[in-house]
Design an enzyme around this catalytic site. Sequence first.
Site, PDB file in Angstrom:
ATOM      1  N   LYS A 185      -3.220  -0.501  43.144  1.00  0.00           N
ATOM      2  CA  LYS A 185      -3.531   0.783  42.523  1.00  0.00           C
ATOM      3  C   LYS A 185      -5.037   0.853  42.306  1.00  0.00           C
ATOM      4  CE  LYS A 185      -3.982   2.607  38.465  1.00  0.00           C
ATOM      5  NZ  LYS A 185      -5.051   3.551  38.821  1.00  0.00           N
ATOM      6  N   GLU A 261      -9.586  -9.392  34.358  1.00  0.00           N
ATOM      7  CA  GLU A 261     -11.050  -9.500  34.414  1.00  0.00           C
ATOM      8  C   GLU A 261     -11.577  -8.284  33.680  1.00  0.00           C
ATOM      9  OE1 GLU A 261     -12.579 -11.991  35.458  1.00  0.00           O
ATOM     10  OE2 GLU A 261     -11.176 -12.979  36.810  1.00  0.00           O
ATOM     11  N   CYS A 297     -19.963  -5.116  35.452  1.00  0.00           N
ATOM     12  CA  CYS A 297     -19.566  -5.896  34.275  1.00  0.00           C
ATOM     13  C   CYS A 297     -20.528  -7.043  34.004  1.00  0.00           C
ATOM     14  CB  CYS A 297     -18.149  -6.399  34.454  1.00  0.00           C
ATOM     15  SG  CYS A 297     -17.904  -7.147  36.052  1.00  0.00           S
ATOM     16  N   GLU A 396     -20.427  -1.954  25.336  1.00  0.00           N
ATOM     17  CA  GLU A 396     -20.777  -2.157  26.737  1.00  0.00           C
ATOM     18  C   GLU A 396     -21.237  -0.802  27.284  1.00  0.00           C
ATOM     19  OE1 GLU A 396     -17.427  -2.941  29.286  1.00  0.00           O
ATOM     20  OE2 GLU A 396     -18.656  -3.913  30.802  1.00  0.00           O
TER      21      GLU A 396
HETATM   22  P1  NAD Z   1     -10.313   1.216  33.082  1.00  0.00           P
HETATM   23  O1  NAD Z   1      -9.690   0.160  32.241  1.00  0.00           O
HETATM   24  O2  NAD Z   1     -10.390   2.571  32.539  1.00  0.00           O
HETATM   25  O3  NAD Z   1      -9.529   1.342  34.464  1.00  0.00           O
HETATM   26  C1  NAD Z   1      -9.310   0.231  35.308  1.00  0.00           C
HETATM   27  C2  NAD Z   1      -8.017   0.450  36.026  1.00  0.00           C
HETATM   28  O4  NAD Z   1      -6.960   0.341  35.104  1.00  0.00           O
HETATM   29  C3  NAD Z   1      -7.883   1.833  36.681  1.00  0.00           C
HETATM   30  O5  NAD Z   1      -7.235   1.681  37.919  1.00  0.00           O
HETATM   31  C4  NAD Z   1      -6.991   2.566  35.700  1.00  0.00           C
HETATM   32  O6  NAD Z   1      -6.253   3.623  36.270  1.00  0.00           O
HETATM   33  C5  NAD Z   1      -6.089   1.445  35.245  1.00  0.00           C
HETATM   34  N1  NAD Z   1      -5.403   1.632  33.974  1.00  0.00           N
HETATM   35  C6  NAD Z   1      -5.816   2.330  32.887  1.00  0.00           C
HETATM   36  N2  NAD Z   1      -4.875   2.260  31.922  1.00  0.00           N
HETATM   37  C7  NAD Z   1      -3.869   1.481  32.404  1.00  0.00           C
HETATM   38  C8  NAD Z   1      -2.621   1.033  31.885  1.00  0.00           C
HETATM   39  N3  NAD Z   1      -2.199   1.389  30.688  1.00  0.00           N
HETATM   40  N4  NAD Z   1      -1.867   0.244  32.655  1.00  0.00           N
HETATM   41  C9  NAD Z   1      -2.263  -0.136  33.893  1.00  0.00           C
HETATM   42  N5  NAD Z   1      -3.404   0.293  34.442  1.00  0.00           N
HETATM   43  C10 NAD Z   1      -4.204   1.075  33.707  1.00  0.00           C
HETATM   44  O7  NAD Z   1     -11.709   0.642  33.514  1.00  0.00           O
HETATM   45  P2  NAD Z   1     -12.786   1.333  34.459  1.00  0.00           P
HETATM   46  O8  NAD Z   1     -13.446   2.357  33.626  1.00  0.00           O
HETATM   47  O9  NAD Z   1     -12.204   1.731  35.751  1.00  0.00           O
HETATM   48  O10 NAD Z   1     -13.764   0.121  34.773  1.00  0.00           O
HETATM   49  C11 NAD Z   1     -14.796  -0.208  33.952  1.00  0.00           C
HETATM   50  C12 NAD Z   1     -14.476  -1.455  33.161  1.00  0.00           C
HETATM   51  O11 NAD Z   1     -14.102  -2.502  34.040  1.00  0.00           O
HETATM   52  C13 NAD Z   1     -15.668  -1.970  32.404  1.00  0.00           C
HETATM   53  O12 NAD Z   1     -15.285  -2.359  31.117  1.00  0.00           O
HETATM   54  C14 NAD Z   1     -16.115  -3.169  33.209  1.00  0.00           C
HETATM   55  O13 NAD Z   1     -16.849  -4.121  32.540  1.00  0.00           O
HETATM   56  C15 NAD Z   1     -14.831  -3.678  33.741  1.00  0.00           C
HETATM   57  N6  NAD Z   1     -15.043  -4.438  34.973  1.00  0.00           N
HETATM   58  C16 NAD Z   1     -14.850  -5.782  34.925  1.00  0.00           C
HETATM   59  C17 NAD Z   1     -15.064  -6.573  36.055  1.00  0.00           C
HETATM   60  C18 NAD Z   1     -14.829  -8.054  36.013  1.00  0.00           C
HETATM   61  O14 NAD Z   1     -14.705  -8.672  37.050  1.00  0.00           O
HETATM   62  N7  NAD Z   1     -14.768  -8.675  34.860  1.00  0.00           N
HETATM   63  C19 NAD Z   1     -15.466  -5.970  37.245  1.00  0.00           C
HETATM   64  C20 NAD Z   1     -15.652  -4.583  37.282  1.00  0.00           C
HETATM   65  C21 NAD Z   1     -15.420  -3.831  36.116  1.00  0.00           C
END
Ligand code: NAD
Length: 494
Positions: A185, A261, A297, A396
Site C-alpha cells: 500500500k 520505521e 526521516c 519533527e
Molecule cells: P503517515 O504515517 O501519515 O503515512 C504512512 C503510511 O501509513 C501511508 O501509506 C498511510 O496511508 C498509512 N497509514 C496511515 N494511517 C494508517 C493506519 N491507521 N493503518 C495503516 N496504515 C496507515 O506518514 P507520512 O506522512 O506518509 O510519512 C512521513 C513520516 O514517515 C515521517 O514521520 C517520517 O519521519 C517517517 N518516515 C520514516 C522513515 C524511516 O525509515 N524511519 C522513512 C521515511 C519516512
Amino acid sequence: MFENGRKALEDLLGGNRGIYSDGGFVSGEGEPIDIVSPSTGETLGTLSQATDAQVDAAVAAARSAFATGDWARDGEQRAAILRRLADLVDERAEVIAYLDAVEAGKVFAGSVAEDVPDVVANIRFHADLISSYEGRYLQDSSGFGWVKKVPIGVVAAVLPWNFPIAMLGWKVGPALAAGNAMVIKPSEDSTLSALYFARLATEAGVPDGIVNVVTGVGATVGQALGMHPDIDVITFTGSGPSGRKVLENSAKSNLKKVSLELGGRAGYIIDDEHASDYEAIAADIAGAAFGVSGQNCTASSRVIFVGGEDRCAEFRDALAAAAAEITVGDPLEDGTDIGPVINARAHQRINSWVEEAVTKGATVVYQSPEVPQAGTWCPVTVLEGVPADSELGCGEIFGPVTQLIRVETRDEAARLINDEPYGLASTVWCEDIGQVKRWTDLIRVGTLAINGYSEGTVATPFGGMRQSGFWGRDNGPESLDTYQEAMTVWIAQS
Ligand code: NAD
C-alpha cells in the site's frame, strides 16, 4: 526525455488503474482520490481506492500464490527472476523517476541518480544473499539439527510518500528474496510508481499474485490491512501515530508481526575542536538538512555546534552561505536541488511552525528570498534560538528548515540527541579519527554518520532506536529477519 513517463502517467490515470492484483490492473471501486501535482496544484487525475472486498481479493491472491506455487520453495529461480526485475527497474529508471517527480515533487535527476539505483541495488543484494545462504547446522548425541529459514507468508508493506520508489525497494528486496508474497500500500500521495513497479514485476516473471498493490488512505485501506486476519507481517514506514495504530490493530486481529520505521529529529554535530573546513561541513549540512525539501526521516533538522561563540559566528556565516546555494525549483528541471513539499497540509504546517518559533523569539539566520507561488513550496530556512516550548523545539519539522544550537561540551551535544524520544540517525563531524570511538560511545541512534551525512548502503541495516522504530531493520542481511521465520529441523540418530 519524459515521453515514456507521460505515457505511463496517462495509462495509469486514464484507465483509473489504482489496483494491481493477481498479475493485472483493476480499477478501485471505493472513493476516488485526486492525484495532485505539488509543483502546480493541478489535479493530474484520479484513482479510485480499493474497497475492503478488493483488499481481501489482493490478500487472497497473495496467499494462494504463496501457498501453491514454487516461489516460496525455489530460491534459485526466485533469485534469477529478481535479478531480471532489477534489470527492468534499471532500464525504466526515467519513467519511475518521472512518476515520482510529478506526483510527489521528487527531483527527477536525483531519483535517476540515487533512488532508482538504490532499488536496483537492494533487489540485487538480496537476490545474491538468498542464493548464497548456508543455513545453520548443529549436532549432539541424539542427532543433528538444521535451522532452516523459511518465508513467513503474506507481507503487507505500508509506505510513505517521501521516497516512494526507494522505500518500496527497501521492503520488496528482502521480502521477495525471502520467498514471501506481498500486498503493497503506497501512500495516497505517491501511488503511481508502485503500480508501475508491480507491472514490471510481472514482466520480469514474478508469478501472478506475488506482488499486489492497493491504493487508498490509511483510515480505510491501511486499516483493512492492519486488521486483516490473513496477513502475516506488516512492514511499515511512516509517522509514529500511524505506526502505533498498526501495532494496535495487530493486537486486535491475528497478532501479525509488525516492523515499524518511524520518524526522526537527527542532529548534525560539529566537534569544533576537531573540525576545520567549515565550507565543506556547511555544504554537507545543506544536503543533509534540505535535501528532499527536508522531508526525510534522517534530515539534519538540528545543527549542534560544540565550541565557543567566536568560532560559531564564523560557522554560522558558512551555514547561511551554503543554504543560499540551494536551488528551489521545478523537480523536472536540471539544476534543481529541491522541489515543493508534498501537499498543502504540509506546506501550511511547516510555515506555521517557523512563524511560531520566530514569534516566540527564534532568529532567522537565513531564509530563501523567494519561492515559486503556485504549488506547495517552502523557503529554505535556518533558525537559531528556537524555544524548546515551540512545535519546532520538540517536533519533527519534515520540511526544509534547520536550527543552529551552540553548546560548550560534547556531553551536552550527546544529551540533545540521546534525550529525544527519536533515535534514528545523526552525524558527527570530527576530523580526528582518534575521537570517533568516543563519539560512538556517546551517541545512541540507529545510524551514526561520521564526517559526512549518510544513511549507509543497501548492505547496512537501517532503523531507529527508541520511538523511531519497532523491531526489524531495512537493508542489510538484518532486514531478512522481518520476513523469515527460523524453523528447527531435528533429525534423530537411529
Ligand atoms: P503517515 O504515517 O501519515 O503515512 C504512512 C503510511 O501509513 C501511508 O501509506 C498511510 O496511508 C498509512 N497509514 C496511515 N494511517 C494508517 C493506519 N491507521 N493503518 C495503516 N496504515 C496507515 O506518514 P507520512 O506522512 O506518509 O510519512 C512521513 C513520516 O514517515 C515521517 O514521520 C517520517 O519521519 C517517517 N518516515 C520514516 C522513515 C524511516 O525509515 N524511519 C522513512 C521515511 C519516512
